[in-house]
Design an enzyme around this catalytic site. Structure first.
Site, PDB file in Angstrom:
ATOM      1  N   GLU A  44       0.835  -1.203   0.000  1.00 55.70           N
ATOM      2  CA  GLU A  44       0.000   0.000   0.000  1.00 55.70           C
ATOM      3  C   GLU A  44       0.867   1.249   0.000  1.00 55.70           C
ATOM      4  O   GLU A  44       0.600   2.202  -0.725  1.00 55.70           O
ATOM      5  CB  GLU A  44      -0.885   0.026   1.255  1.00 55.70           C
ATOM      6  CG  GLU A  44      -2.162  -0.751   1.127  1.00 55.70           C
ATOM      7  CD  GLU A  44      -2.897  -0.765   2.458  1.00 55.70           C
ATOM      8  OE1 GLU A  44      -3.875  -0.038   2.589  1.00 55.70           O
ATOM      9  OE2 GLU A  44      -2.443  -1.487   3.361  1.00 55.70           O
ATOM     10  N   ASP A  46       3.857   1.563  -1.153  1.00 53.92           N
ATOM     11  CA  ASP A  46       4.437   1.715  -2.486  1.00 53.92           C
ATOM     12  C   ASP A  46       3.407   2.277  -3.472  1.00 53.92           C
ATOM     13  O   ASP A  46       3.738   3.100  -4.322  1.00 53.92           O
ATOM     14  CB  ASP A  46       4.981   0.379  -3.008  1.00 53.92           C
ATOM     15  CG  ASP A  46       6.233  -0.060  -2.248  1.00 53.92           C
ATOM     16  OD1 ASP A  46       6.802   0.769  -1.513  1.00 53.92           O
ATOM     17  OD2 ASP A  46       6.635  -1.236  -2.379  1.00 53.92           O
ATOM     18  N   GLU A 125      22.146  -8.758  -6.123  1.00 51.02           N
ATOM     19  CA  GLU A 125      22.229  -9.080  -4.698  1.00 51.02           C
ATOM     20  C   GLU A 125      20.815  -9.174  -4.149  1.00 51.02           C
ATOM     21  O   GLU A 125      19.973  -8.360  -4.497  1.00 51.02           O
ATOM     22  CB  GLU A 125      22.957  -7.949  -3.946  1.00 51.02           C
ATOM     23  CG  GLU A 125      24.252  -7.523  -4.609  1.00 51.02           C
ATOM     24  CD  GLU A 125      24.854  -6.251  -3.974  1.00 51.02           C
ATOM     25  OE1 GLU A 125      24.382  -5.827  -2.905  1.00 51.02           O
ATOM     26  OE2 GLU A 125      25.786  -5.708  -4.575  1.00 51.02           O
ATOM     27  N   LYS A 127      17.757  -8.426  -1.965  1.00 45.49           N
ATOM     28  CA  LYS A 127      17.434  -7.218  -1.199  1.00 45.49           C
ATOM     29  C   LYS A 127      16.932  -7.658   0.167  1.00 45.49           C
ATOM     30  O   LYS A 127      15.811  -8.160   0.308  1.00 45.49           O
ATOM     31  CB  LYS A 127      16.380  -6.397  -1.919  1.00 45.49           C
ATOM     32  CG  LYS A 127      16.063  -5.095  -1.231  1.00 45.49           C
ATOM     33  CD  LYS A 127      15.276  -4.175  -2.145  1.00 45.49           C
ATOM     34  CE  LYS A 127      15.042  -2.823  -1.522  1.00 45.49           C
ATOM     35  NZ  LYS A 127      14.199  -2.851  -0.322  1.00 45.49           N
ATOM     36  N   GLU A 183      22.864  -4.369   6.012  1.00 50.62           N
ATOM     37  CA  GLU A 183      21.507  -4.522   6.531  1.00 50.62           C
ATOM     38  C   GLU A 183      21.501  -5.311   7.834  1.00 50.62           C
ATOM     39  O   GLU A 183      22.086  -6.392   7.914  1.00 50.62           O
ATOM     40  CB  GLU A 183      20.666  -5.258   5.473  1.00 50.62           C
ATOM     41  CG  GLU A 183      19.180  -5.046   5.593  1.00 50.62           C
ATOM     42  CD  GLU A 183      18.695  -3.751   4.928  1.00 50.62           C
ATOM     43  OE1 GLU A 183      19.542  -2.916   4.506  1.00 50.62           O
ATOM     44  OE2 GLU A 183      17.470  -3.569   4.839  1.00 50.62           O
ATOM     45  N   TYR A 235      27.017  -4.919   2.328  1.00 48.53           N
ATOM     46  CA  TYR A 235      26.911  -4.869   0.863  1.00 48.53           C
ATOM     47  C   TYR A 235      27.324  -3.531   0.261  1.00 48.53           C
ATOM     48  O   TYR A 235      27.225  -3.320  -0.939  1.00 48.53           O
ATOM     49  CB  TYR A 235      25.490  -5.209   0.396  1.00 48.53           C
ATOM     50  CG  TYR A 235      24.389  -4.411   1.075  1.00 48.53           C
ATOM     51  CD1 TYR A 235      24.241  -3.042   0.830  1.00 48.53           C
ATOM     52  CD2 TYR A 235      23.507  -5.016   1.961  1.00 48.53           C
ATOM     53  CE1 TYR A 235      23.248  -2.309   1.452  1.00 48.53           C
ATOM     54  CE2 TYR A 235      22.507  -4.288   2.590  1.00 48.53           C
ATOM     55  CZ  TYR A 235      22.387  -2.938   2.329  1.00 48.53           C
ATOM     56  OH  TYR A 235      21.420  -2.212   2.953  1.00 48.53           O
ATOM     57  N   LYS A 299      23.350  -3.722  -9.412  1.00 51.48           N
ATOM     58  CA  LYS A 299      24.256  -2.569  -9.370  1.00 51.48           C
ATOM     59  C   LYS A 299      25.281  -2.696 -10.492  1.00 51.48           C
ATOM     60  O   LYS A 299      25.744  -3.799 -10.792  1.00 51.48           O
ATOM     61  CB  LYS A 299      25.004  -2.519  -8.036  1.00 51.48           C
ATOM     62  CG  LYS A 299      24.091  -2.396  -6.838  1.00 51.48           C
ATOM     63  CD  LYS A 299      24.847  -2.460  -5.519  1.00 51.48           C
ATOM     64  CE  LYS A 299      23.860  -2.485  -4.356  1.00 51.48           C
ATOM     65  NZ  LYS A 299      24.502  -2.876  -3.093  1.00 51.48           N
ATOM     66  N   LYS A 323      11.739  -5.473  -7.274  1.00 49.69           N
ATOM     67  CA  LYS A 323      10.923  -6.007  -6.189  1.00 49.69           C
ATOM     68  C   LYS A 323      10.166  -7.260  -6.618  1.00 49.69           C
ATOM     69  O   LYS A 323       9.748  -7.373  -7.757  1.00 49.69           O
ATOM     70  CB  LYS A 323       9.910  -4.944  -5.762  1.00 49.69           C
ATOM     71  CG  LYS A 323      10.551  -3.700  -5.191  1.00 49.69           C
ATOM     72  CD  LYS A 323      10.413  -3.688  -3.682  1.00 49.69           C
ATOM     73  CE  LYS A 323      11.074  -2.476  -3.095  1.00 49.69           C
ATOM     74  NZ  LYS A 323      10.224  -1.751  -2.168  1.00 49.69           N
ATOM     75  N   CYS A 428     -12.981  -0.473 -35.679  1.00 47.52           N
ATOM     76  CA  CYS A 428     -13.065   0.296 -34.442  1.00 47.52           C
ATOM     77  C   CYS A 428     -14.463   0.188 -33.848  1.00 47.52           C
ATOM     78  O   CYS A 428     -15.445   0.454 -34.539  1.00 47.52           O
ATOM     79  CB  CYS A 428     -12.723   1.755 -34.729  1.00 47.52           C
ATOM     80  SG  CYS A 428     -13.010   2.825 -33.326  1.00 47.52           S
ATOM     81  N   CYS A 446      -7.321   2.327 -34.811  1.00 47.14           N
ATOM     82  CA  CYS A 446      -8.435   2.793 -35.621  1.00 47.14           C
ATOM     83  C   CYS A 446      -7.895   3.786 -36.642  1.00 47.14           C
ATOM     84  O   CYS A 446      -7.123   4.679 -36.304  1.00 47.14           O
ATOM     85  CB  CYS A 446      -9.459   3.461 -34.707  1.00 47.14           C
ATOM     86  SG  CYS A 446     -10.602   4.534 -35.586  1.00 47.14           S
ATOM     87  N   CYS A 452     -13.355   9.614 -35.787  1.00 47.44           N
ATOM     88  CA  CYS A 452     -13.596   8.655 -34.706  1.00 47.44           C
ATOM     89  C   CYS A 452     -13.906   9.416 -33.420  1.00 47.44           C
ATOM     90  O   CYS A 452     -13.066  10.152 -32.912  1.00 47.44           O
ATOM     91  CB  CYS A 452     -12.372   7.770 -34.519  1.00 47.44           C
ATOM     92  SG  CYS A 452     -12.563   6.614 -33.165  1.00 47.44           S
TER      93      CYS A 452
END
Ligand SMILES: NC(=O)c1ccc[n+]([C@@H]2O[C@H](COP(=O)([O-])OP(=O)(O)OC[C@H]3O[C@@H](n4cnc5c(N)ncnc54)[C@H](O)[C@@H]3O)[C@@H](O)[C@H]2O)c1
Ligand SMILES: [Zn+2]
Length: 705
Positions: A44, A46, A125, A127, A183, A235, A299, A323, A428, A446, A452
């Site tokens: 959410e 993101d 790598e 995450k 990390e 890292y 990277k 991700k 179309c 179209c 149109c």
């Protein structure tokens, strides 16, 4: 989380939404980073962030000074001493699908001026889903540990870091100053044991390992941290008095040799296909790992190239986080509808039995194009094992980078016996004209053009959009209504509304919500835009392939609408001086040039454009002049190999000094900058008597040496 479609947002609504999003995202950031107690899912978060970015893309001038886009993490918590990072700790840009990864690699090649044949290596790598930590060693001893905080200033958690086994307190043979970044995380096993202990003690359980890790590291009392089983993967690095290596992979190897834990799934890959293969391998391993990962980070391996690529406001250009998709759901596809866009593209849309995907109710999803529905990719290859998609099917829906959901898969076991293959229309659905597919184009279009209604309305919406005419009070909703009522069928009609109204031909005020006053306000707002810069006019015309940036370049080049029109008419046969002149604009390629001359060459289109221009006062483009620059307003062409900068660098630098960069030499060229290997352009410059410089000469000129 149902967002209003961007096209129907007016400026005021967008501004309000941006303000709400800034507040919401700030609260979410504080809850997540400072309090380790998020109140929404990462997906959410993101999605809100992407929505914010989409709004900023569409309304660039509404971007707030406190835009969430430019924010890394959250300010350090008051309980901790603050640490100013000697090198910023940034975030990562995200990729959500394969295409984003190809784009990422392509962007890098372009920026560096590398041909497709030249090798370009990356690391991939996993995450790690924890929180980042920077460790500073001086003369081999750990002297400071800091969280990322807002990227510039973090929290001093040295005492806490000293309790983590994976973090060495002494590092023999290290550079005098060594900042190691990585990390802090908690393993699944430790996380479960910790939550059992919490439960037994009547304390609150942690929602997930990341929160547990963050909450445990960021304890004011380091004795609590000591009892929490935290781990650390290295890292990255900050300040160093001696480099760790020439590449990302060397440097990680060196960190390992210095005594840090590095991730064994880290690998070196030579291109997007290898990166994606590695991504899938890691995704397969994901469930069996004893720690959380939420994607794979790519990277650029060569540190010299990393340096040349540099940074955007909050992310490095040389890295991206790919991700894992998190949000998937299965539902029934009730029907397939076809929508017709501004350029006539027929887009298939799946109407779904509403389903919640990652907290959002989804009832429509894109099916991309006819090949996708049939189980083929754009090159005729097989996708989804060749399974086609039919009305009545049970399909898998996912939400990735876009807020628009996609259909990923279909369950053949649940296909109803009566389901029939979808037949993509060849006419179309809006106007009945033939819908054709050009060779190499995945999209069927179209051919109705101005007749149109769907195209006409979409074009009008584009015409009044923000970056185009941007008329106050005339948004997508009004355009639809005016078109339906027959008041506006082409852009020129907008500018004759007042006359028709005042002469009693049309009774705008009889419509809901339209009084005398609002009608007058609208006409005034329209009149305000009669005077319009050429670049905006060109963009507003909505010519295929001609976006905002190209419109600017074209306007700069021709300066007046007359010159533009004459040239594009003279260029109809796609050769000769006018055609060469059009192609000499750097940024205008054959496809765009063809689209321009094709549009201007159609009598009905041109008549419609001329009717519009007759209502306007088009402001000619002025050359950009950068004060005091020796090359301001001059046209420069680069050719041959540049040794001290890439083409992209050379171009952006020249433009920032007010020069125009052209792709080919003509009488209008002021300078030719020729590196080794310069060929026909150099010869032509000599013929035309144009000043030719080598790279050093050019640098000397612009640097004023
Ligand atoms: N749920 C919420 O309310 C909420 C609020 C804020 C942020 N978030 C989550 O946090 C993320 C945004 O935070 P972010 O700025 O940390 O961005 P990010 O998580 O997308 O990427 C940057 C971070 O990745 C980490 N990382 C892990 N492995 C790495 C590796 N091998 N190389 C480099 N970096 C690595 C680093 O800590 C780095 O700071 C979002 O994706 C969102 O899901 C959630
Ligand atoms: Zn049509």
């Amino acid at each position: 989380m149902d967002f209003v479609p961007l096209d129907s947002l007016n400026e005021k609504a967008a501004e309000e939404e941006l303000s709400r999003l800034a507040e919401l995202l700030e609260q979410a950031n504080t809850a997540y980073h400072t309090k380790d107690a998020p109140f929404m899912s990462d997906a959410e978060y993101d999605a809100y962030k992407r929505r914010n970015l989409a709004l900023e893309d569409r309304f660039p001038h509404l971007k707030r000074a406190d835009s969430p886009t430019d924010v890394v993490g959250a300010a350090p918590s008051a309980g901790f001493a603050k640490v100013s990072h000697s090198m910023a700790m940034l975030s990562l840009a995200n990729a959500f699908d394969d295409e984003d990864v190809f784009d990422f690699v392509q962007r890098i090649r372009k920026h560096l001026g590398l041909s497709d044949a030249e090798p370009l290596h990356f690391t991939s790598e996993p995450k790690i889903d924890g929180l980042s930590l920077s460790l500073r060693y001086e003369n081999g001893a750990l002297v400071q540990a800091a969280t990322r905080g807002d990227g510039a200033v973090g929290e001093n958690v040295t005492a806490n870091a000293l309790t983590i086994n994976d973090i060495p307190q002494r590092v023999p043979n290290a550079p005098d100053v060594l900042e190691v970044r990585g990390e802090v995380y908690m393993s699944h096993t430790d996380f479960e044991a910790l939550n059992e202990k919490q439960n037994a003690a009547g304390a609150k359980a942690f929602a997930n390992p990341r929160n547990a890790a963050a909450g445990s590291l960021r304890q004011l009392d380091a004795r609590i941290t000591q009892n929490r089983p935290l781990r650390f993967f290295a890292y990255a690095w900050g300040t160093l008095t001696a480099p760790l290596g020439k590449t990302q992979s060397d440097s990680i190897e060196r960190l390992k040799n210095l005594g840090f834990q590095t991730n064994e799934l880290t690998d070196r890959c030579d291109g997007p296909e290898a990166l994606l293969a590695q991504y899938r391998r890691i995704e397969e391993r994901r469930a069996s790992l004893d720690y959380d990962i939420d994607g794979v980070v790519y990277k650029v391996d060569d540190l010299d190239l990393q340096r040349r690529l540099g940074f955007r406001s909050t992310t490095p250009r040389w890295a991206i986080a790919h991700k894992f998709p998190a949000e998937l759901a299965w539902t029934e596809l009730q029907s397939i509808d076809i929508q017709v866009g501004r350029t006539g593209a027929l887009s298939p849309v799946a109407r779904l039995k509403p389903i919640t995907v990652g907290g959002v109710v989804v009832s429509n999803a894109t099916l991309h194009n006819e090949d996708y529905i049939a189980g083929r990719d754009n090159k005729g290859g097989v996708i989804r094992d060749g399974k086609d998609i039919r009305a009545g099917d049970y399909v898998q829906v996912y939400r990735a980078g876009d807020v628009i959901p996609k259909v990923a898969d279909v369950d053949l076991d649940k296909r109803p016996a009566e389901a029939i293959p979808f037949v993509f229309p060849t006419t179309c659905p809006e106007c009945g004209s033939d819908a054709l597919r050009e060779a190499g184009d995945a999209v069927r279009r179209c051919t109705g053009g101005l007749i149109c209604p769907a195209q006409a309305v979409e074009r009008l919406k584009h015409f009044v959009s923000r970056a185009a005419f941007d008329i106050d009070g005339l948004g997508a909703k009004q355009i639809e209504q005016f078109y339906k009522d027959g008041w506006v069928s082409e852009p020129a009609d907008i500018f004759t509304l007042r006359d028709r109204y005042e002469s009693g031909m049309q009774q705008l005020k009889n419509r809901d919500g339209w009084g005398e006053k609002s009608a007058t306000n609208l006409f005034d707002a329209i009149d305000e835009k009669r005077e319009i810069p050429l670049a905006r006019l060109l963009f507003a015309l909505g010519i295929r392939h001609v976006g905002e940036a190209a419109s600017n370049l074209i306007a700069q080049h021709y300066s007046t609408f007359d010159a533009f029109e004459k040239s594009t008419l003279a260029a109809q046969i796609e050769e000769g001086d006018a055609w060469d002149d059009l192609l000499s604009i750097d940024g205008v390629g054959t496809v765009m040039a063809q689209s321009l001359v094709h549009t201007m060459g159609q009598p009905a289109e041109r008549a419609s454009i001329d009717r519009l221009v007759a209502q306007l006062k088009v402001q000619p483009s002025k050359p950009i002049v950068s004060d005091g620059s020796p090359v301001a307003g001059k046209t420069v062409v680069f050719t041959g190999t540049l040794e001290r900068m890439t083409r992209a660098e050379a171009k952006s630098r020249a433009e920032s000094l007010g020069a125009k960069v052209a792709g080919s030499v003509s009488a209008k060229t002021d300078f030719l900058v020729a590196g080794p290997g310069a060929g026909s352009k150099a010869k032509k410059a000599v013929e035309l008597g144009i000043r030719t410089l080598d790279e050093d000469g050019w640098l000397a000129l612009i640097e004023g040496l």
